[in-house]
Design a protein around this motif. Structure first.
Motif, PDB file in Angstrom:
ATOM      1  N   PRO A 269      28.384   4.493  23.067  1.00 52.42           N
ATOM      2  CA  PRO A 269      28.039   5.911  22.884  1.00 52.42           C
ATOM      3  C   PRO A 269      26.667   6.221  23.491  1.00 52.42           C
ATOM      4  O   PRO A 269      25.734   5.417  23.402  1.00 52.42           O
ATOM      5  N   GLY A 270      26.553   7.381  24.115  1.00 53.39           N
ATOM      6  CA  GLY A 270      25.308   7.786  24.733  1.00 53.39           C
ATOM      7  C   GLY A 270      25.137   7.297  26.153  1.00 53.39           C
ATOM      8  O   GLY A 270      24.196   7.718  26.834  1.00 53.39           O
ATOM      9  N   ASN A 271      26.004   6.434  26.610  1.00 54.00           N
ATOM     10  CA  ASN A 271      25.931   5.958  27.985  1.00 54.00           C
ATOM     11  C   ASN A 271      26.413   7.075  28.910  1.00 54.00           C
ATOM     12  O   ASN A 271      27.567   7.508  28.799  1.00 54.00           O
ATOM     13  N   ARG A 277      36.154   4.859  24.917  1.00 49.46           N
ATOM     14  CA  ARG A 277      35.542   4.772  23.585  1.00 49.46           C
ATOM     15  C   ARG A 277      35.382   3.353  23.076  1.00 49.46           C
ATOM     16  O   ARG A 277      34.514   3.091  22.241  1.00 49.46           O
ATOM     17  N   THR A 278      36.232   2.431  23.557  1.00 47.89           N
ATOM     18  CA  THR A 278      36.178   1.042  23.081  1.00 47.89           C
ATOM     19  C   THR A 278      36.278   0.090  24.270  1.00 47.89           C
ATOM     20  O   THR A 278      36.810   0.453  25.328  1.00 47.89           O
ATOM     21  N   PRO A 279      35.809  -1.140  24.119  1.00 46.92           N
ATOM     22  CA  PRO A 279      35.968  -2.120  25.203  1.00 46.92           C
ATOM     23  C   PRO A 279      37.433  -2.333  25.582  1.00 46.92           C
ATOM     24  O   PRO A 279      37.749  -2.515  26.766  1.00 46.92           O
ATOM     25  N   GLN A 280      38.301  -2.314  24.599  1.00 48.81           N
ATOM     26  CA  GLN A 280      39.724  -2.510  24.896  1.00 48.81           C
ATOM     27  C   GLN A 280      40.258  -1.387  25.784  1.00 48.81           C
ATOM     28  O   GLN A 280      41.063  -1.620  26.693  1.00 48.81           O
ATOM     29  N   GLU A 281      39.796  -0.167  25.529  1.00 52.63           N
ATOM     30  CA  GLU A 281      40.228   0.953  26.353  1.00 52.63           C
ATOM     31  C   GLU A 281      39.665   0.846  27.766  1.00 52.63           C
ATOM     32  O   GLU A 281      40.349   1.216  28.733  1.00 52.63           O
ATOM     33  N   VAL A 282      38.449   0.373  27.916  1.00 54.90           N
ATOM     34  CA  VAL A 282      37.882   0.193  29.255  1.00 54.90           C
ATOM     35  C   VAL A 282      38.740  -0.778  30.060  1.00 54.90           C
ATOM     36  O   VAL A 282      39.094  -0.517  31.226  1.00 54.90           O
ATOM     37  N   SER A 326      24.728  -3.445  38.570  1.00 55.04           N
ATOM     38  CA  SER A 326      25.826  -2.816  39.312  1.00 55.04           C
ATOM     39  C   SER A 326      26.871  -2.191  38.402  1.00 55.04           C
ATOM     40  O   SER A 326      27.812  -1.560  38.903  1.00 55.04           O
ATOM     41  N   PHE A 327      26.729  -2.368  37.088  1.00 55.58           N
ATOM     42  CA  PHE A 327      27.717  -1.804  36.169  1.00 55.58           C
ATOM     43  C   PHE A 327      27.855  -0.283  36.310  1.00 55.58           C
ATOM     44  O   PHE A 327      28.979   0.236  36.319  1.00 55.58           O
TER      45      PHE A 327
END
Length: 493
Positions: A269-271, A277-282, A326-327
């Motif tokens: 959040p805030g990025n 919303r979650t690492p799994q979704e990414v 690089s992210f």
């Protein structure tokens, strides 16, 4: 001498000296310099103190009186001659990299006590311009990163990869000349000892990074009595049978390790570059996007190839895993492409530079060890890899051009052992896409009591003075400056 900075995308005979086996042609200089002619280096952004010279070495060390090639070297002298200990060779990654600009670049990030203790030495390994150079002259399309890294077809087929291997190997055989047959890690180590002798040094210290850790380990194995303080940073598995095939396979776990960190960052959040919303979704969104681009590539004018397909996205992801800085770029790419917009491709190095890089990389990895030639071997491995490691889609177990290499290895790869002085310090990030901790631990085990390892609680490739920790940097700097090394392996948070 050409510009030093560049972008980039492994014993035929022995002699016995003082009871130690040395490869044929290896120097046993007692420190008498060979009269190097130093001159101003060409290139932009270099420290005015940096000088350049060339060292003549045998093209074939089994024929030391045969044809010679040149090795370009650079130097910034010790900043305090009264405190000078010797020379610190900066061994580049690759194969296909050089460190000619490193004395002016990352060498200046070294603490002052280290810069006072050593002359900082860079070099262009055999085959790399401005040393005597090689080029395969491959087709321009084969210079694409997604071709050089053997990404399978959208359905997992490797037919295109095998065709590319034959095409590129044929080009290397036709255009690489005699030198391409003599590119290997062992010969690079022999060249390093020739450089040591030309510098007039009885012993040599070194800082090897990535592939340079394997070069440094091989040098320490072939010339143990010529080593002083050796730092190996971001370490390769020393598997003496598979060699580069083991390094390529390491991308499976290495990418998983780092992508998990990217996914946490990209869901925070805030990025401002938040992807989900979650690492799994990414993770799910990335995999879905790559699969969509497999089916429906998007135009990308000016790129090689001129489309953004699933493999191009995977390649850009892999490149971004090398450095957490690089992210954000990867996150923006994902978000942009999801909306149907493709940003311009990153600028590419000149084709001449890429051709040189490919020639050195191909010659070294293919001459170091024999690769299977049966497509069925790779197809089986790729199918298994795709199921277990979907992020890398089978690439790490696929066929590179070595699957069709026309020249058999001239010698067996050097086996790294625990025989030699205890003067090696390994530094390693816990999460590294290209040289994961699992491989570094195998090098640590092979070296035994010769080495101590510092593991950083850190993410990215290149640890010391780059993506590591203050604790790790402090321990490496202290070792280089004073010779004091941790008594046992250390974990740095």
């Amino acid at each position: 001498m050409k510009q030093l900075t560049r972008s980039a995308a492994l014993i035929a005979a022995t002699g016995v000296v003082l009871g130690l086996a040395l490869p044929a042609g290896a120097s046993d200089s007692d420190g008498r310099a060979e009269g190097l002619k130093w001159s101003k280096c060409e290139g932009e952004g270099l420290d005015e103190r940096q000088q350049c010279a060339t060292v003549s070495v045998p093209m074939d060390y089994s024929e030391p009186d045969g044809p010679k090639i040149d090795i370009a070297i650079s130097r910034i002298p010790s900043e305090n001659p009264a405190a000078r200990r010797g020379a610190l060779l900066m061994i580049p990654g690759g194969p296909g990299g050089d460190s000619l600009g490193d004395p002016s670049g990352k060498g200046q990030d070294l603490p002052r006590k280290v810069r006072e203790a050593y002359d900082l030495i860079g070099f262009a390994p055999r085959g790399m311009a401005p040393s005597t150079a090689v080029s395969c002259g491959v087709e321009t399309g084969d210079l694409a990163a997604s071709t050089l890294r053997p990404w399978p077809a959208e359905d997992g087929s490797i037919t295109r990869n095998m065709a590319a291997a034959r095409r590129m190997s044929d080009a290397c055989a036709e255009n690489g000349g005699e030198l391409i047959k003599h590119l290997s890690t062992a010969n690079e180590a022999r060249d390093i000892d020739s450089v040591r002798a030309a510098l007039g040094e009885r012993k040599l210290s070194a800082w090897g990074v990535s592939y340079g850790t394997y070069v440094g380990a091989v040098y320490s194995q072939l010339f143990p009595h010529r080593t002083d303080r050796i730092v190996l940073d971001s370490n390769n598995n020393p598997d003496h049978v598979r060699v580069v095939r083991a390094w390529l396979a390491a991308f499976e776990q290495g990418t998983e390790d780092v992508f998990a960190e990217f996914a946490k960052w990209a869901s925070r959040p805030g990025n401002p570059d938040r992807v989900a919303r979650t690492p799994q979704e990414v993770r799910a969104r990335f995999l879905d996007l790559a699969a969509r681009l497999d089916r429906e590539p998007l135009p990308r004018p000016g790129a090689n190839p001129p489309v953004l397909n699933g493999n191009e996205l995977r390649q850009e992801m892999l490149s971004a895993m090398y450095d957490p800085d690089s992210f954000p770029g990867l996150a923006r790419l994902i978000r942009s492409v999801e909306q149907g917009t493709v940003p311009p491709a990153p600028p590419s190095p000149p084709e001449e530079v890429l051709q040189n890089y490919v020639g050195v990389g191909a010659g070294t990895i293919c001459n170091d060890s024999a690769w299977p030639r049966d497509a069925a071997v790779y197809q089986k491995d790729v199918t298994e890899s795709r199921a277990e490691y979907p992020l890398t889609a089978g690439m790490p177990r696929n066929a590179m051009l070595c699957a069709a290499w026309p020249f058999p290895p001239k010698e067996a790869p050097v086996r790294i052992t625990d025989r030699g002085p205890s003067n090696i310090l390994l530094v390693q990030n816990e999460r590294d896409p290209a040289t994961p901790l699992s491989g570094a631990r195998k090098l640590r085990a092979a070296l035994g009591d010769r080495a101590v390892m510092v593991v950083n609680d850190a993410t990215g490739h290149d640890a010391y003075l780059a993506n590591g920790t203050k604790c790790g940097d402090r321990l490496v700097s202290r070792f280089l400056a004073t010779g004091e090394r941790p008594e046992k392996d250390v974990y740095c948070e």
